[in-house]
Design a protein around this motif. Structure first.
Motif, PDB file in Angstrom:
ATOM      1  N   UNK A 192       0.814  -1.219   0.000  1.00  0.00           N
ATOM      2  CA  UNK A 192       0.000   0.000   0.000  1.00  0.00           C
ATOM      3  C   UNK A 192       0.842   1.262   0.000  1.00  0.00           C
ATOM      4  N   UNK A 193       2.138   1.124   0.295  1.00  0.00           N
ATOM      5  CA  UNK A 193       3.016   2.290   0.402  1.00  0.00           C
ATOM      6  C   UNK A 193       3.716   2.643  -0.897  1.00  0.00           C
ATOM      7  N   UNK A 194       3.705   1.728  -1.886  1.00  0.00           N
ATOM      8  CA  UNK A 194       4.419   1.974  -3.139  1.00  0.00           C
ATOM      9  C   UNK A 194       3.465   2.478  -4.212  1.00  0.00           C
ATOM     10  N   UNK A 195       4.031   2.991  -5.295  1.00  0.00           N
ATOM     11  CA  UNK A 195       3.184   3.477  -6.390  1.00  0.00           C
ATOM     12  C   UNK A 195       2.647   2.341  -7.244  1.00  0.00           C
ATOM     13  N   UNK A 196       3.419   1.226  -7.306  1.00  0.00           N
ATOM     14  CA  UNK A 196       3.052   0.112  -8.181  1.00  0.00           C
ATOM     15  C   UNK A 196       3.090  -1.212  -7.428  1.00  0.00           C
ATOM     16  N   UNK A 197       2.038  -1.528  -6.674  1.00  0.00           N
ATOM     17  CA  UNK A 197       1.985  -2.834  -6.009  1.00  0.00           C
ATOM     18  C   UNK A 197       1.620  -3.918  -7.011  1.00  0.00           C
ATOM     19  N   UNK A 198       2.273  -5.067  -6.910  1.00  0.00           N
ATOM     20  CA  UNK A 198       1.986  -6.183  -7.817  1.00  0.00           C
ATOM     21  C   UNK A 198       1.798  -7.441  -6.981  1.00  0.00           C
ATOM     22  N   UNK A 199       0.600  -7.959  -6.963  1.00  0.00           N
ATOM     23  CA  UNK A 199       0.329  -9.226  -6.271  1.00  0.00           C
ATOM     24  C   UNK A 199       0.921 -10.345  -7.125  1.00  0.00           C
ATOM     25  N   UNK A 200       1.954 -10.997  -6.625  1.00  0.00           N
ATOM     26  CA  UNK A 200       2.735 -11.940  -7.422  1.00  0.00           C
ATOM     27  C   UNK A 200       2.570 -13.345  -6.876  1.00  0.00           C
ATOM     28  N   UNK A 201       2.039 -14.247  -7.693  1.00  0.00           N
ATOM     29  CA  UNK A 201       1.696 -15.593  -7.224  1.00  0.00           C
ATOM     30  C   UNK A 201       0.877 -15.501  -5.935  1.00  0.00           C
ATOM     31  N   UNK A 202      -0.153 -14.660  -5.888  1.00  0.00           N
ATOM     32  CA  UNK A 202      -0.778 -14.330  -4.597  1.00  0.00           C
ATOM     33  C   UNK A 202      -1.552 -15.495  -3.996  1.00  0.00           C
ATOM     34  N   UNK A 203      -1.544 -15.550  -2.664  1.00  0.00           N
ATOM     35  CA  UNK A 203      -2.426 -16.476  -1.982  1.00  0.00           C
ATOM     36  C   UNK A 203      -3.849 -15.925  -2.064  1.00  0.00           C
ATOM     37  N   UNK A 204      -4.812 -16.676  -1.548  1.00  0.00           N
ATOM     38  CA  UNK A 204      -6.215 -16.310  -1.737  1.00  0.00           C
ATOM     39  C   UNK A 204      -6.548 -14.960  -1.106  1.00  0.00           C
ATOM     40  N   UNK A 205      -6.004 -14.693   0.070  1.00  0.00           N
ATOM     41  CA  UNK A 205      -6.320 -13.450   0.764  1.00  0.00           C
ATOM     42  C   UNK A 205      -5.752 -12.243   0.024  1.00  0.00           C
ATOM     43  N   UNK A 206      -4.524 -12.351  -0.459  1.00  0.00           N
ATOM     44  CA  UNK A 206      -3.960 -11.226  -1.201  1.00  0.00           C
ATOM     45  C   UNK A 206      -4.640 -11.078  -2.554  1.00  0.00           C
ATOM     46  N   UNK A 207      -4.970 -12.183  -3.203  1.00  0.00           N
ATOM     47  CA  UNK A 207      -5.650 -12.097  -4.496  1.00  0.00           C
ATOM     48  C   UNK A 207      -6.972 -11.339  -4.367  1.00  0.00           C
ATOM     49  N   UNK A 208      -7.714 -11.635  -3.308  1.00  0.00           N
ATOM     50  CA  UNK A 208      -8.985 -10.949  -3.101  1.00  0.00           C
ATOM     51  C   UNK A 208      -8.764  -9.460  -2.848  1.00  0.00           C
ATOM     52  N   UNK A 209      -7.766  -9.138  -2.031  1.00  0.00           N
ATOM     53  CA  UNK A 209      -7.474  -7.733  -1.731  1.00  0.00           C
ATOM     54  C   UNK A 209      -7.002  -7.007  -2.986  1.00  0.00           C
ATOM     55  N   UNK A 210      -6.123  -7.649  -3.748  1.00  0.00           N
ATOM     56  CA  UNK A 210      -5.600  -7.024  -4.962  1.00  0.00           C
ATOM     57  C   UNK A 210      -6.721  -6.766  -5.969  1.00  0.00           C
ATOM     58  N   UNK A 211      -7.620  -7.713  -6.101  1.00  0.00           N
ATOM     59  CA  UNK A 211      -8.743  -7.539  -7.026  1.00  0.00           C
ATOM     60  C   UNK A 211      -9.626  -6.370  -6.601  1.00  0.00           C
ATOM     61  N   UNK A 212      -9.860  -6.259  -5.290  1.00  0.00           N
ATOM     62  CA  UNK A 212     -10.687  -5.158  -4.785  1.00  0.00           C
ATOM     63  C   UNK A 212     -10.022  -3.808  -4.984  1.00  0.00           C
ATOM     64  N   UNK A 213      -8.689  -3.781  -4.913  1.00  0.00           N
ATOM     65  CA  UNK A 213      -7.943  -2.535  -5.052  1.00  0.00           C
ATOM     66  C   UNK A 213      -7.584  -2.210  -6.500  1.00  0.00           C
ATOM     67  N   UNK A 214      -7.809  -3.172  -7.389  1.00  0.00           N
ATOM     68  CA  UNK A 214      -7.434  -2.966  -8.784  1.00  0.00           C
ATOM     69  C   UNK A 214      -5.948  -3.106  -9.040  1.00  0.00           C
ATOM     70  N   UNK A 215      -5.245  -3.824  -8.144  1.00  0.00           N
ATOM     71  CA  UNK A 215      -3.813  -4.047  -8.334  1.00  0.00           C
ATOM     72  C   UNK A 215      -3.582  -5.137  -9.379  1.00  0.00           C
ATOM     73  N   UNK A 216      -2.527  -5.047 -10.154  1.00  0.00           N
ATOM     74  CA  UNK A 216      -2.220  -6.118 -11.106  1.00  0.00           C
ATOM     75  C   UNK A 216      -1.840  -7.402 -10.375  1.00  0.00           C
ATOM     76  N   UNK A 217      -2.150  -8.514 -11.014  1.00  0.00           N
ATOM     77  CA  UNK A 217      -1.825  -9.830 -10.472  1.00  0.00           C
ATOM     78  C   UNK A 217      -0.910 -10.539 -11.462  1.00  0.00           C
ATOM     79  N   UNK A 218       0.237 -11.016 -10.966  1.00  0.00           N
ATOM     80  CA  UNK A 218       1.259 -11.630 -11.805  1.00  0.00           C
ATOM     81  C   UNK A 218       1.494 -13.057 -11.349  1.00  0.00           C
ATOM     82  N   UNK A 219       1.523 -13.978 -12.287  1.00  0.00           N
ATOM     83  CA  UNK A 219       1.841 -15.368 -11.984  1.00  0.00           C
ATOM     84  C   UNK A 219       3.178 -15.714 -12.672  1.00  0.00           C
TER      85      UNK A 219
END
Length: 222
Positions: A192-219
């Motif tokens: 949340x502190x950076x300009x470009x957060x990237x959920x990378x290989x995210x677990x379920x909890x981070x994936x849900x948070x990233x989706x809600x925040x509109x963060x990119x998801x990288x596998x």
């Protein structure tokens, strides 16, 4: 200049280096197999659930290291790298790191796992800067079992990063863009502190948070 920050476990490598180090010690007979595996598994489950007490875990992990001479630990770690870590390093992760390096970005691994376990892994990934839990050492380099400072987990990553940057006369806001790649909801404070957060290989909890925040998801590992 930009800065690219990377979590390590399950982000740049498809395993948890701290957990695997413990399992390695069990396999080579360095620790009591049943008792150690039980505690190691319990701590890992707490980490996955976001309920881990980082101080309690680090006291366990660093206390284990303190039971052995540094020369022996270093020899075991070379074997650990050969048998566990290097076979797990994926080209996709190396390529991502290299893209940032080639762009002239400051590249840093910031991990909750202690420096003894992670410094050789960062080197194998070609990353010079590492922020990790710091074990106390004697003047001769022996590990005492104590932690220097606060854990490098959760909001502690933000504190350690700011301190590391300040020591160089820099700040996170001084970079044009700041990236942070992580797999875990435990890293939401720094994401949340950076300009470009990237959920990378995210677990379920981070994936849900990233989706809600509109963060990119990288596998990286598929």
């Amino acid at each position: 200049m930009n800065i690219a920050l990377f979590d390590l476990d399950h982000t740049l490598i498809p395993l948890d280096s701290d957990y695997e180090w413990g399992q390695f010690l069990v396999r080579i007979g360095a620790v009591d197999g049943e008792a150690f595996s039980r505690r190691n598994a319990a701590f890992y489950a707490q980490y996955e659930a976001g309920t881990l007490d980082p101080v309690e875990y680090l006291e366990f992990a660093l206390g284990t290291l303190a039971a052995f001479p540094r020369r022996q630990l270093d020899a075991w770690h070379e074997q650990f790298m050969a048998e566990v870590i290097r076979p797990g390093i994926r080209q996709s992760a190396l390529d991502l790191v290299r893209r940032h390096q080639d762009a002239g970005d400051e590249v840093v691994i910031i991990t909750a796992t202690n420096r003894f376990v992670t410094a050789p892994i960062a080197a194998a990934l070609g990353v010079r800067h590492l922020i990790a839990a710091q074990p106390e050492e004697t003047p001769e380099g022996e590990i005492t079992g104590k932690l220097i400072g606060i854990p490098t987990s959760g909001s502690g990553k933000v504190v350690h990063l700011n301190d590391w940057l300040a020591a160089q006369g820099k700040s996170l806001s001084g970079f044009a863009r700041s990236y942070f790649y992580s797999d875990s909801q435990n890293d939401i404070p720094l994401l949340s502190a950076v300009t470009d957060p990237v959920a990378t290989n995210p677990n379920a909890l981070l994936r849900a948070h990233a989706s809600a925040q509109g963060w990119p998801i990288l596998s990286l590992f598929e």
